[in-house]
Design a protein around this motif. Structure first.
Motif, PDB file in Angstrom:
ATOM      1  N   UNK A  17       0.836  -1.202   0.000  1.00 22.96           N
ATOM      2  CA  UNK A  17       0.000   0.000   0.000  1.00 22.96           C
ATOM      3  C   UNK A  17       0.869   1.249   0.000  1.00 22.96           C
ATOM      4  N   UNK A  18       2.060   1.163   0.572  1.00 25.37           N
ATOM      5  CA  UNK A  18       2.974   2.297   0.525  1.00 25.37           C
ATOM      6  C   UNK A  18       3.520   2.489  -0.889  1.00 25.37           C
ATOM      7  N   UNK A  19       3.771   1.392  -1.605  1.00 25.93           N
ATOM      8  CA  UNK A  19       4.183   1.504  -3.006  1.00 25.93           C
ATOM      9  C   UNK A  19       3.090   2.178  -3.835  1.00 25.93           C
ATOM     10  N   UNK A  20       1.860   1.786  -3.603  1.00 26.38           N
ATOM     11  CA  UNK A  20       0.734   2.413  -4.286  1.00 26.38           C
ATOM     12  C   UNK A  20       0.632   3.893  -3.908  1.00 26.38           C
ATOM     13  N   UNK A  21       0.882   4.207  -2.641  1.00 25.39           N
ATOM     14  CA  UNK A  21       0.832   5.601  -2.199  1.00 25.39           C
ATOM     15  C   UNK A  21       1.902   6.438  -2.892  1.00 25.39           C
ATOM     16  N   UNK A  22       3.097   5.876  -3.088  1.00 26.95           N
ATOM     17  CA  UNK A  22       4.151   6.604  -3.795  1.00 26.95           C
ATOM     18  C   UNK A  22       3.747   6.888  -5.240  1.00 26.95           C
ATOM     19  N   UNK A  23       3.165   5.911  -5.898  1.00 20.91           N
ATOM     20  CA  UNK A  23       2.741   6.103  -7.290  1.00 20.91           C
ATOM     21  C   UNK A  23       1.636   7.149  -7.389  1.00 20.91           C
ATOM     22  N   UNK A  24       0.666   7.082  -6.501  1.00 20.47           N
ATOM     23  CA  UNK A  24      -0.440   8.040  -6.522  1.00 20.47           C
ATOM     24  C   UNK A  24       0.054   9.445  -6.166  1.00 20.47           C
ATOM     25  N   UNK A  25       0.951   9.543  -5.190  1.00 24.06           N
ATOM     26  CA  UNK A  25       1.468  10.854  -4.785  1.00 24.06           C
ATOM     27  C   UNK A  25       2.278  11.496  -5.903  1.00 24.06           C
ATOM     28  N   UNK A  26       3.088  10.714  -6.593  1.00 28.21           N
ATOM     29  CA  UNK A  26       3.854  11.266  -7.705  1.00 28.21           C
ATOM     30  C   UNK A  26       2.960  11.726  -8.837  1.00 28.21           C
ATOM     31  N   UNK A  27       1.964  10.926  -9.168  1.00 26.20           N
ATOM     32  CA  UNK A  27       1.029  11.315 -10.218  1.00 26.20           C
ATOM     33  C   UNK A  27       0.202  12.531  -9.854  1.00 26.20           C
ATOM     34  N   UNK A  28      -0.245  12.583  -8.609  1.00 26.39           N
ATOM     35  CA  UNK A  28      -1.032  13.737  -8.168  1.00 26.39           C
ATOM     36  C   UNK A  28      -0.178  15.000  -8.152  1.00 26.39           C
ATOM     37  N   UNK A  29       1.074  14.885  -7.729  1.00 26.81           N
ATOM     38  CA  UNK A  29       1.979  16.029  -7.759  1.00 26.81           C
ATOM     39  C   UNK A  29       2.232  16.505  -9.179  1.00 26.81           C
ATOM     40  N   UNK A  40      -3.141  22.927  -4.025  1.00 28.66           N
ATOM     41  CA  UNK A  40      -3.341  21.480  -4.149  1.00 28.66           C
ATOM     42  C   UNK A  40      -2.127  20.720  -3.655  1.00 28.66           C
ATOM     43  N   UNK A  41      -0.934  21.235  -3.896  1.00 30.10           N
ATOM     44  CA  UNK A  41       0.281  20.563  -3.432  1.00 30.10           C
ATOM     45  C   UNK A  41       0.370  20.625  -1.914  1.00 30.10           C
ATOM     46  N   UNK A  42      -0.041  21.726  -1.341  1.00 33.61           N
ATOM     47  CA  UNK A  42      -0.036  21.831   0.127  1.00 33.61           C
ATOM     48  C   UNK A  42      -1.026  20.826   0.708  1.00 33.61           C
ATOM     49  N   UNK A  43      -2.198  20.723   0.122  1.00 28.54           N
ATOM     50  CA  UNK A  43      -3.182  19.742   0.588  1.00 28.54           C
ATOM     51  C   UNK A  43      -2.696  18.318   0.367  1.00 28.54           C
ATOM     52  N   UNK A  44      -2.050  18.059  -0.770  1.00 25.02           N
ATOM     53  CA  UNK A  44      -1.498  16.728  -1.033  1.00 25.02           C
ATOM     54  C   UNK A  44      -0.406  16.363  -0.035  1.00 25.02           C
ATOM     55  N   UNK A  45       0.419  17.327   0.308  1.00 24.77           N
ATOM     56  CA  UNK A  45       1.480  17.072   1.275  1.00 24.77           C
ATOM     57  C   UNK A  45       0.897  16.727   2.635  1.00 24.77           C
ATOM     58  N   UNK A  46      -0.110  17.473   3.047  1.00 21.17           N
ATOM     59  CA  UNK A  46      -0.763  17.190   4.321  1.00 21.17           C
ATOM     60  C   UNK A  46      -1.426  15.816   4.292  1.00 21.17           C
ATOM     61  N   UNK A  78       6.592  16.559  -3.973  1.00 26.09           N
ATOM     62  CA  UNK A  78       7.251  17.794  -4.396  1.00 26.09           C
ATOM     63  C   UNK A  78       7.981  17.615  -5.724  1.00 26.09           C
ATOM     64  N   UNK A  79       8.627  16.472  -5.929  1.00 30.15           N
ATOM     65  CA  UNK A  79       9.286  16.223  -7.211  1.00 30.15           C
ATOM     66  C   UNK A  79       8.264  16.095  -8.343  1.00 30.15           C
ATOM     67  N   UNK A  80       7.142  15.456  -8.062  1.00 28.45           N
ATOM     68  CA  UNK A  80       6.085  15.393  -9.058  1.00 28.45           C
ATOM     69  C   UNK A  80       5.573  16.769  -9.421  1.00 28.45           C
ATOM     70  N   UNK A  81       5.399  17.627  -8.426  1.00 33.23           N
ATOM     71  CA  UNK A  81       4.954  18.998  -8.684  1.00 33.23           C
ATOM     72  C   UNK A  81       5.991  19.748  -9.522  1.00 33.23           C
TER      73      UNK A  81
END
Length: 114
Positions: A17-29, A40-46, A78-81
């Motif tokens: 689930x953490x691997x999935x979270x990394x993929x989703x976080x990068x895509x969302x960024x 949106x990035x501030x909300x995503x970070x939180x 942040x790198x995705x953003x």
């Protein structure tokens, strides 16, 4: 699609689930950066930090692992953003050059002044 995702839910333990979270976080960024959405990035970070804390608490991880995973997830967001902003600004410059709007840029004004 929802049925397929429901079938995957039992397969997602703490590491998966953490691997999935990394993929989703990068895509969302990346998407947030492509549209220049700082809020949106501030909300995503939180949300990323809260998600790691919840996952870590349910999986009985120690505090050090939770902190490292939260920091890693923030870096991915942040790198995705950053990559999304680079993509968006490059796309805007290419569009301006292709439509002829770059004709009166500083580069061309310098050539005409001399």
């Amino acid at each position: 699609m929802a049925i397929l995702m429901a079938g995957l839910a039992p397969l997602l333990d703490g590491d998966h689930i953490l691997d999935l979270a990394f993929a989703v976080a990068g895509g969302a960024g990346l998407i947030a950066g492509a549209f220049y959405r700082v809020a949106a990035v501030i909300a995503l970070s939180f949300a990323a930090v809260v998600a790691v804390i919840v996952i870590g608490a349910t999986q009985n991880w120690h505090l050090g692992r939770i902190a490292i995973d939260a920091f890693s997830l923030l870096v991915v967001v942040q790198l995705g953003y950053f990559l999304g902003v680079i993509f968006a600004s490059t796309r805007a410059r290419l569009w301006a050059a292709a439509t002829g709007r770059a004709r009166w840029s500083a580069l061309f004004k310098r050539d005409m002044a001399g």
